[in-house]
Motif scaffolding. Structure first.
Motif, PDB file in Angstrom:
ATOM      1  N   VAL A  41      12.306  11.403  16.884  1.00 32.13           N
ATOM      2  CA  VAL A  41      11.226  10.454  17.151  1.00 32.13           C
ATOM      3  C   VAL A  41      10.405  10.212  15.886  1.00 32.13           C
ATOM      4  N   ALA A  42      10.061  11.285  15.184  1.00 33.20           N
ATOM      5  CA  ALA A  42       9.289  11.150  13.947  1.00 33.20           C
ATOM      6  C   ALA A  42      10.061  10.337  12.914  1.00 33.20           C
ATOM      7  N   ALA A  43      11.368  10.600  12.804  1.00 30.12           N
ATOM      8  CA  ALA A  43      12.181   9.871  11.837  1.00 30.12           C
ATOM      9  C   ALA A  43      12.299   8.395  12.213  1.00 30.12           C
ATOM     10  N   ILE A  44      12.433   8.104  13.502  1.00 30.06           N
ATOM     11  CA  ILE A  44      12.532   6.709  13.940  1.00 30.06           C
ATOM     12  C   ILE A  44      11.247   5.956  13.625  1.00 30.06           C
ATOM     13  N   VAL A  45      10.102   6.576  13.898  1.00 26.38           N
ATOM     14  CA  VAL A  45       8.819   5.938  13.561  1.00 26.38           C
ATOM     15  C   VAL A  45       8.743   5.691  12.063  1.00 26.38           C
ATOM     16  N   GLY A  46       9.191   6.674  11.278  1.00 26.38           N
ATOM     17  CA  GLY A  46       9.160   6.525   9.820  1.00 26.38           C
ATOM     18  C   GLY A  46      10.017   5.378   9.327  1.00 26.38           C
ATOM     19  N   VAL A  47      11.254   5.278   9.823  1.00 30.79           N
ATOM     20  CA  VAL A  47      12.144   4.217   9.336  1.00 30.79           C
ATOM     21  C   VAL A  47      11.661   2.847   9.798  1.00 30.79           C
TER      22      VAL A  47
ATOM     23  N   ASP B  45       0.848  -1.183   0.000  1.00 30.37           N
ATOM     24  CA  ASP B  45       0.000   0.000   0.000  1.00 30.37           C
ATOM     25  C   ASP B  45       0.888   1.239   0.000  1.00 30.37           C
ATOM     26  N   PRO B  46       0.787   2.098  -1.026  1.00 32.15           N
ATOM     27  CA  PRO B  46       1.638   3.296  -1.069  1.00 32.15           C
ATOM     28  C   PRO B  46       1.371   4.260   0.076  1.00 32.15           C
ATOM     29  N   ALA B  47       0.240   4.095   0.771  1.00 31.66           N
ATOM     30  CA  ALA B  47      -0.067   4.994   1.888  1.00 31.66           C
ATOM     31  C   ALA B  47       1.016   4.936   2.960  1.00 31.66           C
ATOM     32  N   PHE B  48       1.603   3.769   3.151  1.00 25.84           N
ATOM     33  CA  PHE B  48       2.650   3.639   4.162  1.00 25.84           C
ATOM     34  C   PHE B  48       3.908   4.403   3.742  1.00 25.84           C
ATOM     35  N   ALA B  49       4.256   4.331   2.457  1.00 26.29           N
ATOM     36  CA  ALA B  49       5.417   5.078   1.973  1.00 26.29           C
ATOM     37  C   ALA B  49       5.162   6.578   2.087  1.00 26.29           C
ATOM     38  N   HIS B  50       3.919   7.003   1.794  1.00 29.79           N
ATOM     39  CA  HIS B  50       3.564   8.410   1.980  1.00 29.79           C
ATOM     40  C   HIS B  50       3.716   8.809   3.447  1.00 29.79           C
ATOM     41  N   ALA B  51       3.307   7.918   4.347  1.00 23.61           N
ATOM     42  CA  ALA B  51       3.402   8.205   5.781  1.00 23.61           C
ATOM     43  C   ALA B  51       4.850   8.391   6.205  1.00 23.61           C
ATOM     44  N   VAL B  52       5.751   7.587   5.655  1.00 20.72           N
ATOM     45  CA  VAL B  52       7.167   7.704   6.012  1.00 20.72           C
ATOM     46  C   VAL B  52       7.710   9.062   5.572  1.00 20.72           C
ATOM     47  N   TYR B  53       7.413   9.447   4.318  1.00 20.64           N
ATOM     48  CA  TYR B  53       7.875  10.752   3.853  1.00 20.64           C
ATOM     49  C   TYR B  53       7.272  11.875   4.704  1.00 20.64           C
ATOM     50  N   GLY B  54       6.011  11.709   5.091  1.00 17.61           N
ATOM     51  CA  GLY B  54       5.368  12.715   5.924  1.00 17.61           C
ATOM     52  C   GLY B  54       6.040  12.844   7.285  1.00 17.61           C
ATOM     53  N   LEU B  55       6.386  11.717   7.884  1.00 13.96           N
ATOM     54  CA  LEU B  55       7.070  11.740   9.181  1.00 13.96           C
ATOM     55  C   LEU B  55       8.459  12.353   9.058  1.00 13.96           C
ATOM     56  N   TYR B  56       9.158  12.034   7.967  1.00 17.19           N
ATOM     57  CA  TYR B  56      10.473  12.625   7.751  1.00 17.19           C
ATOM     58  C   TYR B  56      10.346  14.140   7.594  1.00 17.19           C
ATOM     59  N   ALA B  57       9.338  14.574   6.831  1.00 14.72           N
ATOM     60  CA  ALA B  57       9.132  16.010   6.636  1.00 14.72           C
ATOM     61  C   ALA B  57       8.798  16.687   7.959  1.00 14.72           C
ATOM     62  N   LEU B  58       7.986  16.028   8.768  1.00 14.97           N
ATOM     63  CA  LEU B  58       7.635  16.572  10.080  1.00 14.97           C
ATOM     64  C   LEU B  58       8.877  16.718  10.956  1.00 14.97           C
ATOM     65  N   GLY B  59       9.720  15.698  10.900  1.00 17.71           N
ATOM     66  CA  GLY B  59      10.937  15.749  11.692  1.00 17.71           C
ATOM     67  C   GLY B  59      11.907  16.817  11.224  1.00 17.71           C
TER      68      GLY B  59
END
Length: 201
Positions: free
Chosen positions: A115-121, A92-106
């Motif tokens: 913390v955001a980056a760790i959740v993303g990775v 599901d590409p939604a998960f990849a979108h979520a990772v980029y979103g968390l990285y951007a937030l971080g």
């Protein structure tokens, strides 16, 4: 049949009629699949590291792929026999979108960016196995390397702060990290893979 000198070092990706790409496989693996009837000469192949130039297997005469038929490839491991049903991995590409979103937030918020980056990775690691052979696989590889390289660059910048190198190094790291997030996210939105997920930029 013995491989010509150096041919076993090559890696290949295989494209199925359903549009999915699979591999990489070694030359020896492809020959074994052909002998077992799992692949045929007109299946499309691209040599790893040589761009996205797809050619029929018969265009590579030294491979000797001239038997069997291809009906589906479930994953990186072994293509099925022709009478086996295709079992493409589902992701599901939604998960990849979520990772980029968390990285951007971080990268934007000064509070708890790690913390955001760790959740993303962690998401990228968990979802990577569901995307084998799909364009999402390159995105998860890209995201995982973005995290680890970014962490290394940040730590080096932090250590060198007392000698005045660290502050500009941190700025460069932030720019590099932001660039990778934007590049990856844009390509994901366009449903395109990362051409070189192992590259720095």
């Amino acid at each position: 049949m013995d491989d010509p000198a150096g041919s076993d070092q090559r890696q290949w990706r295989l494209k199925h009629a359903n549009g999915g790409t699979y591999g990489p496989y070694s030359t020896s693996e492809l020959r074994a699949f052909a002998r077992e009837g799992r692949i045929r000469g007109d299946s499309l192949l691209a040599q790893e590291g040589a761009g996205d130039t797809w050619r029929p297997a018969t265009s590579w005469p030294d491979l000797g792929l001239n038997g069997g038929s291809l009906t589906g490839v479930p994953d990186r491991a072994v293509p099925p026999f022709p009478d086996e049903p295709a079992r493409r991995p589902v992701s599901d590409p939604a998960f990849a979108h979520a990772v980029y979103g968390l990285y951007a937030l971080g990268g934007i918020l000064p509070i708890l960016p790690l913390v955001a980056a760790i959740v993303g990775v962690m998401i990228a690691y968990v979802r990577k196995d569901t995307a084998i052979g799909m364009e999402l696989e390159s995105h998860y590889d890209w995201q995982i390397r973005t995290f680890w390289w970014g962490l290394v660059f940040f730590l080096l910048s932090f250590i060198t702060t007392p000698v005045l190198i660290g502050i500009p190094a941190m700025a460069v790291t932030w720019i590099w990290f932001t660039y990778r997030v934007i590049k990856g996210w844009v390509r994901l939105m366009k449903r395109e893979p990362i051409d070189d997920p192992t590259g720095l930029i």
